[in-house]
Design a protein around this motif. Sequence first.
Motif, PDB file in Angstrom:
ATOM      1  N   ILE A  75       0.849  -1.188   0.000  1.00  0.00           N
ATOM      2  CA  ILE A  75       0.000   0.000   0.000  1.00  0.00           C
ATOM      3  C   ILE A  75       0.886   1.240   0.000  1.00  0.00           C
ATOM      4  CG2 ILE A  75      -1.908  -1.117   1.212  1.00  0.00           C
ATOM      5  CD1 ILE A  75      -1.037   0.400   3.747  1.00  0.00           C
ATOM      6  N   ASP A  76       0.275   2.360  -0.338  1.00  0.00           N
ATOM      7  CA  ASP A  76       0.936   3.652  -0.232  1.00  0.00           C
ATOM      8  C   ASP A  76       1.068   3.986   1.250  1.00  0.00           C
ATOM      9  OD1 ASP A  76       1.376   6.496  -0.077  1.00  0.00           O
ATOM     10  OD2 ASP A  76       0.730   6.634  -2.160  1.00  0.00           O
ATOM     11  N   ALA A  77       2.261   4.365   1.678  1.00  0.00           N
ATOM     12  CA  ALA A  77       2.502   4.632   3.103  1.00  0.00           C
ATOM     13  C   ALA A  77       1.654   5.778   3.641  1.00  0.00           C
ATOM     14  CB  ALA A  77       3.982   4.928   3.336  1.00  0.00           C
ATOM     15  N   THR A  78       1.184   6.663   2.767  1.00  0.00           N
ATOM     16  CA  THR A  78       0.353   7.765   3.253  1.00  0.00           C
ATOM     17  C   THR A  78      -0.972   7.264   3.812  1.00  0.00           C
ATOM     18  OG1 THR A  78      -0.643   8.132   1.069  1.00  0.00           O
ATOM     19  CG2 THR A  78       1.356   9.381   1.603  1.00  0.00           C
ATOM     20  N   ARG A  79      -1.351   6.019   3.494  1.00  0.00           N
ATOM     21  CA  ARG A  79      -2.633   5.498   3.969  1.00  0.00           C
ATOM     22  C   ARG A  79      -2.621   5.182   5.462  1.00  0.00           C
ATOM     23  NH1 ARG A  79      -3.737   7.931   0.022  1.00  0.00           N
ATOM     24  NH2 ARG A  79      -4.593   7.041  -1.884  1.00  0.00           N
ATOM     25  N   ILE A  80      -1.463   5.285   6.082  1.00  0.00           N
ATOM     26  CA  ILE A  80      -1.406   5.079   7.523  1.00  0.00           C
ATOM     27  C   ILE A  80      -1.673   6.383   8.285  1.00  0.00           C
ATOM     28  CG2 ILE A  80       1.025   5.570   8.097  1.00  0.00           C
ATOM     29  CD1 ILE A  80       0.993   2.815   9.555  1.00  0.00           C
ATOM     30  N   LEU A  81      -1.735   7.487   7.570  1.00  0.00           N
ATOM     31  CA  LEU A  81      -1.893   8.781   8.220  1.00  0.00           C
ATOM     32  C   LEU A  81      -3.206   8.944   8.987  1.00  0.00           C
ATOM     33  CD1 LEU A  81      -0.307  11.180   5.569  1.00  0.00           C
ATOM     34  CD2 LEU A  81       0.681  10.387   7.722  1.00  0.00           C
ATOM     35  N   HIS A 266      10.706  14.531  -6.243  1.00  0.00           N
ATOM     36  CA  HIS A 266      10.572  13.203  -5.632  1.00  0.00           C
ATOM     37  C   HIS A 266       9.131  12.709  -5.825  1.00  0.00           C
ATOM     38  CE1 HIS A 266      13.791  15.344  -3.483  1.00  0.00           C
ATOM     39  NE2 HIS A 266      14.377  14.165  -3.374  1.00  0.00           N
ATOM     40  N   PRO A 267       8.737  12.454  -7.042  1.00  0.00           N
ATOM     41  CA  PRO A 267       7.327  12.116  -7.299  1.00  0.00           C
ATOM     42  C   PRO A 267       6.916  10.709  -6.871  1.00  0.00           C
ATOM     43  CG  PRO A 267       8.583  11.980  -9.318  1.00  0.00           C
ATOM     44  CD  PRO A 267       9.526  12.524  -8.283  1.00  0.00           C
ATOM     45  N   ASP A 268       7.877   9.800  -6.768  1.00  0.00           N
ATOM     46  CA  ASP A 268       7.528   8.400  -6.556  1.00  0.00           C
ATOM     47  C   ASP A 268       7.738   7.972  -5.108  1.00  0.00           C
ATOM     48  OD1 ASP A 268       6.972   8.072  -9.296  1.00  0.00           O
ATOM     49  OD2 ASP A 268       9.110   7.788  -9.721  1.00  0.00           O
ATOM     50  N   LEU A 269       6.803   7.192  -4.598  1.00  0.00           N
ATOM     51  CA  LEU A 269       6.902   6.615  -3.259  1.00  0.00           C
ATOM     52  C   LEU A 269       6.699   5.113  -3.378  1.00  0.00           C
ATOM     53  CD1 LEU A 269       7.093   7.080  -0.172  1.00  0.00           C
ATOM     54  CD2 LEU A 269       4.592   7.180  -0.154  1.00  0.00           C
TER      55      LEU A 269
END
Length: 299
Positions: A75-81, A266-269
């Motif tokens: 998953i995208d790490a931002t989803r833990i926010l 830094h567009p990619d995570l």
Amino acid sequence: ATHAPCDRMPTGCWTRSPPSVLGELRARIGQSPDIDEDRRPMTEPSQPDSLTAEIGFRIGDEPVNMKVTVPRGLIDATRILPLAHAVTNLVVDGSTRLHGQTVRCSKGCGACCRQLVPITTLEARALAEHVANAPVERRERWESRYADAQQRLDAAGLTGVLSNLGSLDAGQANALGHRYFELGIECPFLEDGACSVHAVRPAICREYLVTSDPVHCANPTPQTVARVPVPTRVSAALATLARQTEPGQPFPWLALPLAPRWLQAHPDLPPRPGPELLRELFEALGKAPIEPPPGLGSG
């Protein structure tokens, strides 16, 4: 009470947090980060592609049990926010009640929104997504304010140092914080004296609540401005998680107005397993934090 700005706030692990929160917080990770803080996201039964974890910790003398469901896959790490921000609310609200304090922040002040607001790289990505998904008129208004703030920082000769916050010592950091505040640059999301992204505001903004007379916020000093003490900084744990997630980014704090420029470079995570992100977030809460740079988060 802890004072602000410019004096360092104490940090600690969960066992040093105030005994104020009872019961269970249930959160669902892997969905949109745009979650209203007044509505606790609820856990759904575990599915084959998800994992429900029971997490226990103590706030002072009281146990807190959390059930959190995360996707087993990447998953995208931002989803833990959403979870991190909900935990921040628990800690700050509990500390406020424990100390019997009254928060004096209200619409129309916005002095803290003219300080140097440091945000983690993960939160910069989430805010960018929020802006991109906003109605056209609002999106263009926010983007215009970002551009104006960047132009003023360029003109003041501060862009270079703000782009390298990790290289500053304590004296340089405090001087930069004061210089930034003197410029009076408003956060791009400040509208009519209030935060226009309040539901998705960064953790560090959630941790900054003033209990002293707000008249002093226009010219803050450690002697005149008192804040709700925050014994556990979730913002610092997010910084640790960001450093472990962002490739080639050893210092995970950004000056909020410059976040769009950083994101262009830094567009990619890289996605990461949901259970791994969850574990690292809570592990980070008990470790030495990555201190934020000067301004809003430095105490």
